[in-house]
Design an enzyme around this catalytic site. Sequence first.
Site, PDB file in Angstrom:
ATOM      1  N   TYR A   4       0.808  -1.221   0.000  1.00 23.27           N
ATOM      2  CA  TYR A   4       0.000   0.000   0.000  1.00 23.27           C
ATOM      3  C   TYR A   4       0.840   1.269   0.000  1.00 23.27           C
ATOM      4  O   TYR A   4       0.334   2.343   0.286  1.00 23.27           O
ATOM      5  CB  TYR A   4      -0.937   0.022   1.215  1.00 23.27           C
ATOM      6  N   LYS A  58       3.539 -14.763   3.909  1.00 23.22           N
ATOM      7  CA  LYS A  58       3.560 -15.680   2.762  1.00 23.22           C
ATOM      8  C   LYS A  58       5.030 -15.843   2.341  1.00 23.22           C
ATOM      9  O   LYS A  58       5.401 -15.662   1.172  1.00 23.22           O
ATOM     10  CB  LYS A  58       2.700 -15.084   1.621  1.00 23.22           C
ATOM     11  N   ASP A  61      -2.843 -17.783   3.477  1.00 24.26           N
ATOM     12  CA  ASP A  61      -3.953 -18.547   2.890  1.00 24.26           C
ATOM     13  C   ASP A  61      -4.494 -19.571   3.890  1.00 24.26           C
ATOM     14  O   ASP A  61      -5.705 -19.719   4.063  1.00 24.26           O
ATOM     15  CB  ASP A  61      -3.551 -19.211   1.556  1.00 24.26           C
ATOM     16  N   ASP A  74      -5.506  -5.923   5.928  1.00 26.56           N
ATOM     17  CA  ASP A  74      -6.737  -5.325   5.406  1.00 26.56           C
ATOM     18  C   ASP A  74      -7.753  -6.415   5.069  1.00 26.56           C
ATOM     19  O   ASP A  74      -8.924  -6.355   5.455  1.00 26.56           O
ATOM     20  CB  ASP A  74      -6.387  -4.505   4.157  1.00 26.56           C
ATOM     21  N   ASP A 108     -11.479  -7.777   7.279  1.00 25.64           N
ATOM     22  CA  ASP A 108     -12.847  -7.882   6.744  1.00 25.64           C
ATOM     23  C   ASP A 108     -13.370  -9.304   6.927  1.00 25.64           C
ATOM     24  O   ASP A 108     -14.552  -9.515   7.220  1.00 25.64           O
ATOM     25  CB  ASP A 108     -12.898  -7.497   5.260  1.00 25.64           C
TER      26      ASP A 108
END
Length: 330
Positions: A123, A170, A203, A227, A231
């Site tokens: 970001y 990851k 994941d 982020d 959610d």
Amino acid sequence: MGDRSYNIAVIPGDGIGPEVTEAAVAVLRATSLAFTLTHYDAGDDCLARTGVALPDVTLAGALRAQAVLFGAAGDSAADVILRLRSELGTYVNLRPTRAFEGAACLYPGTNITIVRENTEGLYCGIEDEITPDKVTATRVITRAASERIARFGFDYARANRLAKVTAVHKANVLRKTDGLFLDAVRRVAKEYPDIRYEEGLVDAVAMHLVMRPERFQVIVTTNLFGDILSDLAAGLIGGLGLCPSANLGDEHALFEPVHGTAPDIAGQGLANPTAAILCGVMLLRYLREPEAARRVEDALERTIAKGQTTPDLGGKLSTQQMAEAVITRM
Ligand code: ATP
């Protein structure tokens, strides 16, 4: 009433931002603490009217205030909230997600806090057009920012008596960037022998969050993963209307709901004010007013438990009516 007066900048923004911010402001006023609340313009409407999404006067007001209460920004979010986070130096995005009694959800008892690095990762806005058919985004990870966010996560766990921190990454694919991130978190973890430390691939963590969310207490992760996972966590406890966040730095703090502008329900009094009111609760704790924070939180919990909610939680109240129900219980 205490003898201090708090100077708060209020930036309602777009969509449901103004409705839920107004509800949070009403609740803050009802604490009887002394607040000087100054409203500032920013966002899509502001851009359309004035030609700028984040006016200088808003930025200056945010920098001057002891804390900022923010609503939501629409298409101009990158110019508004990303810029504010950067100018205020808020390197932590703290996203506590917990289930409420009486709010229908997948997992009652869920209590997960996501500690998201707020300044770098994918970001940081470094995108390039190599050719019209090939574009790139640069993922920046630094040891300093990774250690800083890890330290915050472990301190948060310790202060809130949470037994475990999970670093989410990851590194099997993003060997250099997440390799460095993990190395930094591991070093910090050694300074906190009293806190259990685990690691998880993003994941796999997404799957475990849906199947066994009780495995997680504090998650420390990079910007984009944080982020997305927050959610997902919101979905576990009954939706985005229930999730607040704090952007924290060494000098400044900005509190904003995890949700955005929700244009589908904006302007209709349908938005759940809980996330914004919980932003107010986090703001009160930041200002070291724990009793007022607890009073608001208790009143909110009892309001939700009684089913006095907006339609997203199955209730019949409008945004404003739900805020009034909370205030009545305070
Ligand atoms: P943005 O692009 O600004 O992020 P969005 O609609 O894509 O807006 P959100 O605002 O985060 O994303 O919300 C997604 C959906 O969740 C909304 O369309 C709405 O239906 C629901 N939602 C979000 N916030 C609330 C809320 N406070 N109360 C009730 N429903 C909400």
